[in-house]
Design an enzyme around this catalytic site. Sequence first.
Site, PDB file in Angstrom:
ATOM      1  N   HIS A  11      -8.707   0.182  -1.515  1.00  0.00           N
ATOM      2  CA  HIS A  11      -9.905   0.848  -1.688  1.00  0.00           C
ATOM      3  C   HIS A  11     -11.067   1.055  -0.352  1.00  0.00           C
ATOM      4  CE1 HIS A  11      -8.974   1.410  -5.912  1.00  0.00           C
ATOM      5  NE2 HIS A  11      -9.301   0.317  -6.039  1.00  0.00           N
ATOM      6  N   ALA A  12     -10.528   0.078   0.403  1.00  0.00           N
ATOM      7  CA  ALA A  12     -11.543   0.126   1.526  1.00  0.00           C
ATOM      8  C   ALA A  12     -11.236   1.518   2.529  1.00  0.00           C
ATOM      9  CB  ALA A  12     -11.225  -1.071   2.554  1.00  0.00           C
TER      10      ALA A  12
END
Length: 368
Positions: free
Chosen positions: A179-180
């Site tokens: 998700h980064a």
Amino acid sequence: MTQTRVLSTTIIEFFYRTDVTSTLPKPIRTGYFTHEAVDCEAPEIPEAAPSPEDLVKSQLGESRFEIPRSPESPERLDAIESMLIATGLDDRVERVISRPASLEEMALAHDPSYLARLEAASQGDETALATFASPDTPVQAQTFERAALSAGAVLDAVDAVMLDRFENAFCAIRPPGHHAGRATAAGFCYVNNVALGALYAKHRYGVERIAVIDFDVHHGDGTEEILADVEGVQFFSLYQWPLYPQTIAEVAPGNAHRLPLPAGATGQDVMAKIEEEWAPILTTFSPDLVFFSAGFDAHTEEKMAQLKLGEADFAALTRGFLTLARQVAGGRVVSVLEGGYNVRSLARSALAHLNTLVRFAEESATTA
């Protein structure tokens, strides 16, 4: 309940359906990359004074990285480690303790200003800390170091696979990463380990065609952003929808292949969709190296999602992708742990996945 019992029986048979009568040792061709030693092993007695880097790693290991009130906990890796040892699979992999990725390496996937801000926040800078206000990605003293160690494990795994030390590798790491984004932390993720691994493989080894396959129950939005339209990279993401992250770009990048699934979808549903939509693309693309964003939160026992996969499904999923990787990429696969927060189902599912990696590598070694 009946389905769970059937899956458990199937997977136990799968684990132990092996040629136990053979006395010939099998070569170890799967690397197990992590940043934590196994707690139950006796500590090694150093021959010389430890280096500053060794001291840092030792301190990190003793003070375990934990996000307060978060399901992304140290118990996740503990459960996987315990299952490895209990089943004897630990003897069929080679354990590698990772080094931290450098700022220069992490900048292949992230803006240098974001990395500087993350490092400053980890050191207590109040201005930097204020920019990490989301409750799922708080920053504390160990955050930057732990994220760098997780990323370093993936880079070490890429090195080992590309230099033919191992045919494949599993990175048992936390925090996760998919998700980064290039300049954002989100969903327990600070550094995008798998996107960094793919870009590192292109940068250091000139790998021309890379497939990144994400089977976490949540869309790998950060990976999609970082790898968007990167030449020679194809990104595949299956996920429950709607579910976190609630906002996904309306139009996917040209190299992204999304497979949204409704709540209640089973392993058979997933395999049918992959066979129909992804298999032709992967076969035509013919990757030289394959990455897995290996999330196990699509398991039926997970409470944060509603897909209905079991351990046997994760084994079958892995087998299918490894069969392709063997045909087109010489079996070169780097698998990176993402989600999975019910520690019991995580441990069983990760074991099913890793056991499949090990068997494929052993088969290749014995038939070569």
